[in-house]
Design a protein around this motif. Structure first.
Motif, PDB file in Angstrom:
ATOM      1  N   SER A 183     -12.837  -3.807  -0.400  1.00  0.00           N
ATOM      2  CA  SER A 183     -11.899  -3.765   0.729  1.00  0.00           C
ATOM      3  C   SER A 183     -12.661  -4.009   2.027  1.00  0.00           C
ATOM      4  CB  SER A 183     -11.199  -2.408   0.785  1.00  0.00           C
ATOM      5  OG  SER A 183     -12.140  -1.367   1.011  1.00  0.00           O
ATOM      6  N   SER A 225     -13.298   5.466  -4.400  1.00  0.00           N
ATOM      7  CA  SER A 225     -12.219   4.512  -4.183  1.00  0.00           C
ATOM      8  C   SER A 225     -10.852   5.193  -4.199  1.00  0.00           C
ATOM      9  CB  SER A 225     -12.265   3.434  -5.269  1.00  0.00           C
ATOM     10  OG  SER A 225     -11.269   2.465  -5.060  1.00  0.00           O
ATOM     11  N   TYR A 257       0.849  -1.192   0.000  1.00  0.00           N
ATOM     12  CA  TYR A 257       0.000   0.000   0.000  1.00  0.00           C
ATOM     13  C   TYR A 257       0.883   1.240   0.000  1.00  0.00           C
ATOM     14  CZ  TYR A 257      -3.818  -3.153   1.130  1.00  0.00           C
ATOM     15  OH  TYR A 257      -4.720  -4.180   1.084  1.00  0.00           O
ATOM     16  N   ALA A 261      -5.637  -2.654  -4.534  1.00  0.00           N
ATOM     17  CA  ALA A 261      -6.091  -3.090  -3.210  1.00  0.00           C
ATOM     18  C   ALA A 261      -5.122  -4.074  -2.559  1.00  0.00           C
ATOM     19  CB  ALA A 261      -7.497  -3.695  -3.286  1.00  0.00           C
ATOM     20  N   THR A 296      -9.009  -5.012  11.163  1.00  0.00           N
ATOM     21  CA  THR A 296      -7.968  -5.289  10.176  1.00  0.00           C
ATOM     22  C   THR A 296      -6.783  -5.863  10.931  1.00  0.00           C
ATOM     23  OG1 THR A 296      -8.639  -3.535   8.662  1.00  0.00           O
ATOM     24  CG2 THR A 296      -6.387  -4.282   8.502  1.00  0.00           C
ATOM     25  N   ASN A 332      -7.569  -8.390   4.193  1.00  0.00           N
ATOM     26  CA  ASN A 332      -8.397  -8.246   2.993  1.00  0.00           C
ATOM     27  C   ASN A 332      -7.660  -8.562   1.705  1.00  0.00           C
ATOM     28  OD1 ASN A 332      -9.398  -6.267   0.650  1.00  0.00           O
ATOM     29  ND2 ASN A 332     -11.157  -6.862   1.893  1.00  0.00           N
ATOM     30  N   ALA A 333      -6.412  -8.109   1.590  1.00  0.00           N
ATOM     31  CA  ALA A 333      -5.671  -8.301   0.337  1.00  0.00           C
ATOM     32  C   ALA A 333      -5.461  -9.771   0.006  1.00  0.00           C
ATOM     33  CB  ALA A 333      -4.315  -7.603   0.422  1.00  0.00           C
ATOM     34  N   GLN A 383      -9.525 -10.136  -1.874  1.00  0.00           N
ATOM     35  CA  GLN A 383      -9.227  -9.675  -3.234  1.00  0.00           C
ATOM     36  C   GLN A 383      -9.169 -10.790  -4.279  1.00  0.00           C
ATOM     37  OE1 GLN A 383      -9.377  -6.530  -4.305  1.00  0.00           O
ATOM     38  NE2 GLN A 383     -10.029  -6.142  -2.201  1.00  0.00           N
TER      39      GLN A 383
END
Length: 312
Positions: A156, A177, A33, A67, A239, A91-92, A96
């Motif tokens: 996400s 986004s 990121y 993402a 997260t 999440n990634a 995804q």
């Protein structure tokens, strides 16, 4: 002849000695990121202590985009020599691959350790036409897509949580986004978006106001911020993430990295840095970390299919 025999013996021992010396060179840490977001902040907080525990420099490199898929793909295809590892939130890896064509799946990595677990909070953008969570919901009722909120990418964790929050209240909004939490927080500071969900490290590092914690209990670092449950909208979301390596990483190297991660998470330096970010140090060894990610991936696949977002 004796000298030749000694030299041959030494040559045969060199590969074993080289393995025992791991790591003998700097280790590259891929951060999937842009700078300034939660993953970047947590990685930078761990970086110095991980370097100290390993005895070599750990060099953080940002590879933002898609993402988190771009940076994680780089980790997945790297040589399994222990010199390239990555840090990733859930999440990634657990979401995804069901939303886009990623060159990896949740079982496509060697898991090293989990080192943080952060409840998500709803954060207020500057110049928003409301000042609390109930006001945000009331404003959303004034018109279709009146509420403009941010998320670090379609599907996400933050997008899903915010959409679930609005759905539970019977309203909707317009999602904008961003490539990561850093650019999204900058947009909130500039008044481009009215609200977003992220970790508590973002208000701590930007000065933006937190409206609610998406958890059952208040956070020690944000004692004045109510939970969504207190406000009549119960929801839990966090997260969490940790260190990954390419598949094929030798067990001995993985063990060195796992021990170094455990020492880094337990260090005063990391805990103080995490406290300043309102973040939660949380260590899990590689096997338990892998099991948690794979279990979440199975749940998310079904959830995204039900929401009509899954690509398969």
């Amino acid at each position: 002849m004796i000298i030749r025999a000694l030299l041959l013996s030494l040559a045969l021992l060199l590969p074993a000695a080289a393995q025992e010396a791991y790591p003998s060179r700097p280790v590259q840490l891929i951060i999937p990121y842009p700078p300034g977001g939660n993953t970047d902040l947590m990685a930078r907080a761990l970086q110095a202590e991980l370097s100290r525990a390993l005895g070599v420099s750990v060099v953080g490199v940002n590879r933002g985009g898609a993402a988190g898929a771009i940076g994680n793909a780089e980790v997945a295809r790297a040589r399994p020599d222990g010199l390239t590892i990555g840090v990733s939130p859930n999440n990634a890896i657990t979401t995804q691959p069901f939303l886009q064509a990623t060159p990896y799946q949740a079982d496509g990595f060697r898991y090293i350790c989990q080192f943080y677990d952060n409840p998500q909070v709803v954060i207020l953008g500057r110049n928003a036409p409301f000042s609390d969570l109930r006001g945000m919901i009331a404003f959303a009722r004034t018109g279709k897509e009146a509420l403009v909120y941010g998320a670090p990418g379609q599907g996400s964790t933050q997008h899903i949580l915010f959409a679930q929050l609005l759905r539970a209240a019977g309203v909707d909004g317009l999602m904008v986004s961003y490539t990561g939490a850093g650019p999204m927080a900058a947009a909130a500071l500039g008044g481009t978006i009215m609200a977003f969900a992220e970790s508590a490290s973002i208000p701590a590092s930007t000065g933006l106001q937190a409206l609610a914690v998406l958890a059952d209990r208040r956070m020690p670092g944000l004692p004045e911020v109510p939970t969504s449950a207190e406000l009549g909208m119960p929801m839990n979301g966090s997260t969490y993430g940790g260190l990954l390596a390419p598949l094929g990483l030798p067990d001995a190297m993985a063990a060195v990295l796992e021990r170094a991660c455990e020492a880094a998470v337990a260090s005063e330096g990391f805990r103080n840095a995490a406290e300043r970010l309102n973040a939660g140090p949380s260590f899990l060894p590689g096997a338990a970390f892998r099991a948690r990610f794979l279990a979440e991936a199975a749940v998310n696949r079904t959830l995204l299919q039900e929401l009509g977002l899954s690509n398969r």
